[in-house]
Design a protein around this motif. Structure first.
Motif, PDB file in Angstrom:
ATOM      1  N   GLU A  90       0.837  -1.212   0.000  1.00  0.00           N
ATOM      2  CA  GLU A  90       0.000   0.000   0.000  1.00  0.00           C
ATOM      3  C   GLU A  90       0.867   1.255   0.000  1.00  0.00           C
ATOM      4  O   GLU A  90       1.803   1.369   0.794  1.00  0.00           O
ATOM      5  CB  GLU A  90      -0.910   0.007   1.226  1.00  0.00           C
ATOM      6  N   ARG A  91       0.538   2.207  -0.870  1.00  0.00           N
ATOM      7  CA  ARG A  91       1.345   3.418  -0.963  1.00  0.00           C
ATOM      8  C   ARG A  91       1.040   4.397   0.171  1.00  0.00           C
ATOM      9  O   ARG A  91       1.952   4.967   0.771  1.00  0.00           O
ATOM     10  CB  ARG A  91       1.120   4.115  -2.317  1.00  0.00           C
ATOM     11  N   PHE A  92      -0.240   4.595   0.467  1.00  0.00           N
ATOM     12  CA  PHE A  92      -0.620   5.579   1.481  1.00  0.00           C
ATOM     13  C   PHE A  92      -0.216   5.086   2.865  1.00  0.00           C
ATOM     14  O   PHE A  92      -0.557   3.971   3.272  1.00  0.00           O
ATOM     15  CB  PHE A  92      -2.125   5.856   1.433  1.00  0.00           C
ATOM     16  N   ILE A  93       0.530   5.896   3.591  1.00  0.00           N
ATOM     17  CA  ILE A  93       1.091   5.481   4.880  1.00  0.00           C
ATOM     18  C   ILE A  93       0.105   5.751   6.008  1.00  0.00           C
ATOM     19  O   ILE A  93      -0.382   6.884   6.188  1.00  0.00           O
ATOM     20  CB  ILE A  93       2.421   6.209   5.162  1.00  0.00           C
ATOM     21  N   THR A  94      -0.207   4.717   6.771  1.00  0.00           N
ATOM     22  CA  THR A  94      -1.066   4.828   7.956  1.00  0.00           C
ATOM     23  C   THR A  94      -0.429   4.048   9.098  1.00  0.00           C
ATOM     24  O   THR A  94       0.364   3.129   8.879  1.00  0.00           O
ATOM     25  CB  THR A  94      -2.465   4.237   7.683  1.00  0.00           C
ATOM     26  N   ALA A 154       0.573  10.809   9.024  1.00  0.00           N
ATOM     27  CA  ALA A 154      -0.223  11.837   8.356  1.00  0.00           C
ATOM     28  C   ALA A 154       0.662  12.762   7.520  1.00  0.00           C
ATOM     29  O   ALA A 154       0.267  13.208   6.431  1.00  0.00           O
ATOM     30  CB  ALA A 154      -1.008  12.640   9.392  1.00  0.00           C
ATOM     31  N   GLY A 191       1.733  10.530   4.384  1.00  0.00           N
ATOM     32  CA  GLY A 191       0.570  10.326   3.541  1.00  0.00           C
ATOM     33  C   GLY A 191       0.858   9.505   2.300  1.00  0.00           C
ATOM     34  O   GLY A 191       1.276   8.345   2.377  1.00  0.00           O
ATOM     35  N   ASN A 192       0.683  10.139   1.140  1.00  0.00           N
ATOM     36  CA  ASN A 192       0.836   9.437  -0.132  1.00  0.00           C
ATOM     37  C   ASN A 192       2.296   9.371  -0.595  1.00  0.00           C
ATOM     38  O   ASN A 192       2.572   8.947  -1.711  1.00  0.00           O
ATOM     39  CB  ASN A 192      -0.033  10.113  -1.202  1.00  0.00           C
ATOM     40  N   GLY A 204       4.432   7.350   0.410  1.00  0.00           N
ATOM     41  CA  GLY A 204       4.792   5.941   0.272  1.00  0.00           C
ATOM     42  C   GLY A 204       5.996   5.505   1.085  1.00  0.00           C
ATOM     43  O   GLY A 204       6.550   6.264   1.894  1.00  0.00           O
ATOM     44  N   GLN A 206       9.336   7.692   0.993  1.00  0.00           N
ATOM     45  CA  GLN A 206       9.383   8.861   1.886  1.00  0.00           C
ATOM     46  C   GLN A 206       9.503   8.423   3.346  1.00  0.00           C
ATOM     47  O   GLN A 206      10.195   9.069   4.143  1.00  0.00           O
ATOM     48  CB  GLN A 206       8.116   9.699   1.696  1.00  0.00           C
TER      49      GLN A 206
END
Length: 361
Positions: free
Chosen positions: A259-263, A292, A295-296, A298, A301
């Motif tokens: 998943e790219r979006f980091i949570t 947060a 985020g996108n 990935g 980053q």
């Protein structure tokens, strides 16, 4: 939940509460306590050690709590065939301790290898008479260590490991031992040995305290492979003494997910959560806030931020370590001074033990 599981949970919750009260009292009355802690000299320390135990030792040191740090060199022989680097590893461990902020010139902190303290090791013999083979076989920590060692033939030293650890703690009458949840069975056996010795040999004038656990507040740090605890032997660790470039190369290989979006979701995304937690430990920001920000961006980053955070956080440590490496005579003297103090304390304890067992001539 079964009755046994409920009992174990209740026992652990009670241990957590005792540890909390102990923590409070340590800050107010540090003079009442003597801490025993340490490591096996299997190599240099990594960031898991720093956040899991080393920072806590420095904190206790700064509170003024008398602290004995044992480098358990004999115990390396229980599950490893290689012994050619033990003395070098003892020196490297000591470098890590000193670079992290342990100051043995305070007169309250002593670093020593237990092979240099025969009085400590002599306690192993009477202590072995106080436990059964069945009790040693049941110890879950020993079972895990035997499995992790990968050895086909298990030597007797592995089974007596917890009893030797009891000697490490009790030779100096340590009454506080910083531990993680997984180490509680070892410490409980130490408490049993202390109690049985006192009941059998010194019912009217107890020789040994029953040491209390000071539970670690740090979560278990996963290795860069994401699957297991960070460990030198699994090649999934960032060593404290690594260069900034080495750190960057190691983190580049760290496992993330698709998943790219980091949570920050520790249960669903343990690898991502682990890296976010490491950044949090370095920066003081919450993992949620860090996620947060990325985020996108990935995994790329995330790894970039982790690299920058760790290198910035460890820069003072690494600089001090380099300075200490240029004065290894001082490092060696720290170890010898610690061993001398440990022998003085161990001799006094052994005299009490002999008297209690009616062996004093």
């Amino acid at each position: 939940m079964s009755d046994t599981e409920k009992m174990e949970l209740g026992t652990y919750e009670a241990t957590v509460e005792r540890s909390r009260k102990l923590e409070e009292d340590l800050s107010v009355h540090p003079e009442k306590y003597r801490v025993l802690t340490g490591d096996r000299p299997t190599g240099r320390l990594h960031i898991g050690h720093l956040f899991g135990s080393l920072q806590n030792r420095v904190r206790l040191h700064n509170l003024g709590v008398e602290t004995f740090i044992v480098i358990a060199d004999y115990q390396v022989l229980t599950d490893r065939d290689s012994f050619d680097k033990i003395s070098e590893n003892v020196r490297q461990l000591t470098l890590d301790y000193l670079a992290a902020g342990i100051d043995p010139t305070d007169g309250k902190t002593f670093i020593f290898p237990h092979s240099y303290v025969p009085e400590l090791n002599q306690l192993l013999l009477p202590f072995l008479t106080l436990v059964s083979n069945a009790e040693l076989n049941r110890n879950p920590t020993v079972k895990e260590e035997i499995q992790a060692s990968g050895l086909k033939s298990i030597n007797a030293g592995m089974y007596t490991y917890p009893v030797h650890q009891a000697a490490d703690i009790l030779f100096c009458k340590g009454n506080v031992v910083p531990v993680g949840k997984d180490q509680l069975p070892h410490l409980e056996l130490t408490r049993v040995i202390a109690r049985r010795f006192n009941d059998k040999f010194a019912p009217n004038n107890p020789v040994f305290p029953e040491p209390q656990p000071l539970l670690s507040k740090s979560p278990m740090i996963l290795g860069l492979d994401g699957g297991q605890k960070m460990s030198k032997s699994r090649n999934n660790a960032i060593m404290l003494s690594a260069t900034e470039d080495e750190t960057a190369a190691l983190i580049k290989k760290a496992k993330t997910d698709a998943e790219r979006f980091i949570t920050y979701e520790p249960e669903r995304r343990p690898e991502i959560a682990n890296l976010l937690s490491l950044i949090s430990m370095c920066t003081g920001e919450t993992p949620e806030a860090i996620a947060a920000k990325i985020g996108n961006g990935g995994g790329g980053q995330l790894k970039k931020m982790l690299t920058e955070s760790i290198n910035e956080y460890l820069r003072p440590f690494r600089q001090k370590r380099i300075e200490l490496e240029s004065n290894m005579d001082y490092v060696r003297q720290v170890i010898l001074n610690g061993a001398q103090k440990a022998r003085e304390v161990g001799t006094a304890t052994l005299e009490e033990v002999r008297a209690a067992m009616n062996m004093k001539i």
